[in-house]
Design a protein around this motif. Structure first.
Motif, PDB file in Angstrom:
ATOM      1  N   ASN A  34     118.120  64.658  61.182  1.00 56.79           N
ATOM      2  CA  ASN A  34     116.938  65.359  60.711  1.00 56.79           C
ATOM      3  C   ASN A  34     117.187  66.150  59.444  1.00 56.79           C
ATOM      4  O   ASN A  34     116.265  66.664  58.836  1.00 56.79           O
ATOM      5  CB  ASN A  34     116.424  66.326  61.790  1.00 56.79           C
ATOM      6  CG  ASN A  34     115.769  65.575  62.930  1.00 56.79           C
ATOM      7  OD1 ASN A  34     115.205  64.513  62.718  1.00 56.79           O
ATOM      8  ND2 ASN A  34     115.862  66.122  64.134  1.00 56.79           N
ATOM      9  N   GLN A  36     117.534  66.771  55.720  1.00 56.13           N
ATOM     10  CA  GLN A  36     116.965  66.025  54.605  1.00 56.13           C
ATOM     11  C   GLN A  36     117.721  66.308  53.323  1.00 56.13           C
ATOM     12  O   GLN A  36     117.865  67.450  52.925  1.00 56.13           O
ATOM     13  CB  GLN A  36     115.491  66.416  54.432  1.00 56.13           C
ATOM     14  CG  GLN A  36     114.643  66.096  55.640  1.00 56.13           C
ATOM     15  CD  GLN A  36     114.495  64.598  55.835  1.00 56.13           C
ATOM     16  OE1 GLN A  36     114.541  63.836  54.889  1.00 56.13           O
ATOM     17  NE2 GLN A  36     114.299  64.182  57.064  1.00 56.13           N
ATOM     18  N   GLU A  85     108.683  73.382  52.499  1.00 55.56           N
ATOM     19  CA  GLU A  85     108.870  72.057  53.093  1.00 55.56           C
ATOM     20  C   GLU A  85     109.370  71.048  52.062  1.00 55.56           C
ATOM     21  O   GLU A  85     109.153  69.844  52.199  1.00 55.56           O
ATOM     22  CB  GLU A  85     107.545  71.566  53.700  1.00 55.56           C
ATOM     23  CG  GLU A  85     106.931  72.518  54.715  1.00 55.56           C
ATOM     24  CD  GLU A  85     107.831  72.738  55.918  1.00 55.56           C
ATOM     25  OE1 GLU A  85     108.522  71.769  56.322  1.00 55.56           O
ATOM     26  OE2 GLU A  85     107.850  73.872  56.445  1.00 55.56           O
ATOM     27  N   ALA A  87     112.134  69.710  51.446  1.00 60.65           N
ATOM     28  CA  ALA A  87     113.092  68.701  51.891  1.00 60.65           C
ATOM     29  C   ALA A  87     112.416  67.459  52.467  1.00 60.65           C
ATOM     30  O   ALA A  87     113.023  66.392  52.518  1.00 60.65           O
ATOM     31  CB  ALA A  87     114.046  69.291  52.929  1.00 60.65           C
ATOM     32  N   THR A  88     111.141  67.585  52.866  1.00 62.74           N
ATOM     33  CA  THR A  88     110.427  66.444  53.435  1.00 62.74           C
ATOM     34  C   THR A  88     109.235  66.032  52.568  1.00 62.74           C
ATOM     35  O   THR A  88     108.461  65.181  52.969  1.00 62.74           O
ATOM     36  CB  THR A  88     109.933  66.769  54.856  1.00 62.74           C
ATOM     37  OG1 THR A  88     109.128  67.951  54.829  1.00 62.74           O
ATOM     38  CG2 THR A  88     111.119  66.990  55.792  1.00 62.74           C
ATOM     39  N   ASN A  89     109.115  66.636  51.394  1.00 60.72           N
ATOM     40  CA  ASN A  89     108.013  66.322  50.487  1.00 60.72           C
ATOM     41  C   ASN A  89     108.430  65.178  49.571  1.00 60.72           C
ATOM     42  O   ASN A  89     109.315  65.327  48.722  1.00 60.72           O
ATOM     43  CB  ASN A  89     107.649  67.563  49.664  1.00 60.72           C
ATOM     44  CG  ASN A  89     106.399  67.378  48.831  1.00 60.72           C
ATOM     45  OD1 ASN A  89     106.187  66.336  48.230  1.00 60.72           O
ATOM     46  ND2 ASN A  89     105.571  68.413  48.784  1.00 60.72           N
ATOM     47  N   GLU A  90     107.792  64.025  49.723  1.00 61.69           N
ATOM     48  CA  GLU A  90     108.211  62.826  48.989  1.00 61.69           C
ATOM     49  C   GLU A  90     107.979  62.948  47.481  1.00 61.69           C
ATOM     50  O   GLU A  90     108.665  62.299  46.691  1.00 61.69           O
ATOM     51  CB  GLU A  90     107.471  61.598  49.531  1.00 61.69           C
ATOM     52  CG  GLU A  90     107.836  61.252  50.972  1.00 61.69           C
ATOM     53  CD  GLU A  90     109.326  60.983  51.149  1.00 61.69           C
ATOM     54  OE1 GLU A  90     109.934  60.379  50.252  1.00 61.69           O
ATOM     55  OE2 GLU A  90     109.885  61.386  52.186  1.00 61.69           O
ATOM     56  N   ARG A  93     111.088  65.520  46.382  1.00 62.49           N
ATOM     57  CA  ARG A  93     112.484  65.177  46.685  1.00 62.49           C
ATOM     58  C   ARG A  93     113.273  64.509  45.560  1.00 62.49           C
ATOM     59  O   ARG A  93     114.472  64.765  45.442  1.00 62.49           O
ATOM     60  CB  ARG A  93     112.542  64.311  47.947  1.00 62.49           C
ATOM     61  CG  ARG A  93     112.319  65.102  49.225  1.00 62.49           C
ATOM     62  CD  ARG A  93     112.501  64.218  50.440  1.00 62.49           C
ATOM     63  NE  ARG A  93     113.857  63.713  50.540  1.00 62.49           N
ATOM     64  CZ  ARG A  93     114.235  62.778  51.401  1.00 62.49           C
ATOM     65  NH1 ARG A  93     113.346  62.240  52.196  1.00 62.49           N
ATOM     66  NH2 ARG A  93     115.483  62.381  51.448  1.00 62.49           N
ATOM     67  N   TYR A  97     116.150  68.935  45.506  1.00 60.99           N
ATOM     68  CA  TYR A  97     116.642  68.529  46.823  1.00 60.99           C
ATOM     69  C   TYR A  97     118.000  69.159  47.123  1.00 60.99           C
ATOM     70  O   TYR A  97     118.705  69.652  46.229  1.00 60.99           O
ATOM     71  CB  TYR A  97     116.757  67.005  46.906  1.00 60.99           C
ATOM     72  CG  TYR A  97     117.638  66.386  45.841  1.00 60.99           C
ATOM     73  CD1 TYR A  97     119.006  66.194  46.045  1.00 60.99           C
ATOM     74  CD2 TYR A  97     117.114  65.981  44.621  1.00 60.99           C
ATOM     75  CE1 TYR A  97     119.821  65.638  45.065  1.00 60.99           C
ATOM     76  CE2 TYR A  97     117.909  65.416  43.631  1.00 60.99           C
ATOM     77  CZ  TYR A  97     119.260  65.246  43.865  1.00 60.99           C
ATOM     78  OH  TYR A  97     120.057  64.705  42.887  1.00 60.99           O
TER      79      TYR A  97
END
Length: 307
Positions: A34, A36, A85, A87-90, A93, A97
């Protein structure tokens, strides 16, 4: 019979311990999976490689009072709480990162989208004293301090074989709404009183100076009233190694400190007159090149602002 009973009891306990250990390993792998990282981090998964969760490190940076500007979009900006957020934002990233191998936050920038009044792209944080609000800032009289540990990880060279430059820290000025209306400005933008560059492996400091020291308080609100000083380069070569920077602001004074040992002090009439402006801190990778194929990666291991 007693011997056999003890033997079977020992076998049973061994099986229980092995099962418990396997469960713990599974939990560790789930945590690692999990975690990222950016697209340039190791892409091996727990299914193909043994993972030691203790090897993962995270940067010591609280992003709850920072807005992020990216080198894409118009440009794209990400404010709190959305930035938390990252680390999970496309969208974010590729340019912002974690590198969990050394506990850094990576800022990746290349020539692309620019902000108003600029010609270069950036992956950079902008301080927000009130999360999500650009209108609350600080003056030199109120003071402040920004400090961080960072390194330039990668940067390209120009056609002459010399490394490109990037700005790693700033103090940017800002007009209040009243000042904006007073001089008829199109926005609240004011010059940056401080730019700190990574320049061919050295840390170089640039500040603003008045073109006319006798200008009125209203006249100095205009950007064209200010020019660049000659700059100061710290003598120690940092190259691609980790180093520390601290910026301290107080009424009529600005101090830049590198590695807790080297100081650049500004307390002249220019800094004193600058007290008319509001300000905010910036940190990251404001890449100073428009060359095709150029880019830079800057790593921050910790970053803190205090007022």
């Amino acid at each position: 019979m007693q011997f056999l009973s003890n033997f079977f009891r020992a076998c049973y306990l061994s099986l229980v311990l092995v099962s418990a250990g396997n469960c713990q390993d599974s939990n560790d792998l789930a945590v690692a999976a999990n975690h990222q990282d950016g697209p340039y981090a190791n892409s091996d998964t727990p299914e193909t490689e043994s993972v030691d969760i203790k090897k993962y490190k995270l940067p010591k940076i609280d992003l709850s009072h920072w807005k992020l500007t990216l080198p894409v979009g118009k440009p794209t900006e990400v404010e709190p709480p959305e930035i938390l957020e990252y680390a999970t934002n496309e969208v974010v990233r590729p340019y912002f990162y974690n590198d969990s191998t050394d506990g850094s936050l990576v800022f990746y920038a290349f020539p692309n989208s620019t902000t108003a009044n600029t010609k270069y792209s950036r992956s950079e944080l902008r301080e927000q004293m009130v999360p999500g609000d650009n209108n609350v800032n600080w003056t030199f009289e109120q003071g402040g301090r920004m400090k961080g540990t960072l390194a330039v990880d990668e940067i390209t060279k120009d056609s002459d074989g010399k490394y490109h430059r990037t700005i790693i820290m700033q103090i940017h000025g800002r007009l209040t709404n009243e000042q904006k209306e007073l001089i008829g400005a199109k926005d609240n933008n004011a010059p940056p009183i401080l730019k700190i560059y990574w320049d061919k492996g050295y840390v170089r400091v640039k500040t603003k100076v008045l073109k006319n020291k006798s200008a009125s308080d209203q006249e100095i609100l205009h950007e064209e009233a200010w020019g660049d000083d000659e700059g100061y380069t710290f003598p120690d070569y940092v190259g691609f190694k980790k180093f520390k920077l601290e910026v301290k602001v107080s009424k009529g004074k600005l101090v830049v400190i590198m590695n807790n040992t080297e100081y650049a002090v500004y307390d002249d009439v220019n800094i004193k007159r600058w007290g008319i402006f509001e300000n905010y801190f910036k940190a990251g990778n404001y890449f100073q090149s428009k060359d095709e194929g150029s880019y830079a990666k800057v790593k921050f291991y910790d970053l803190e602002v205090i007022h």
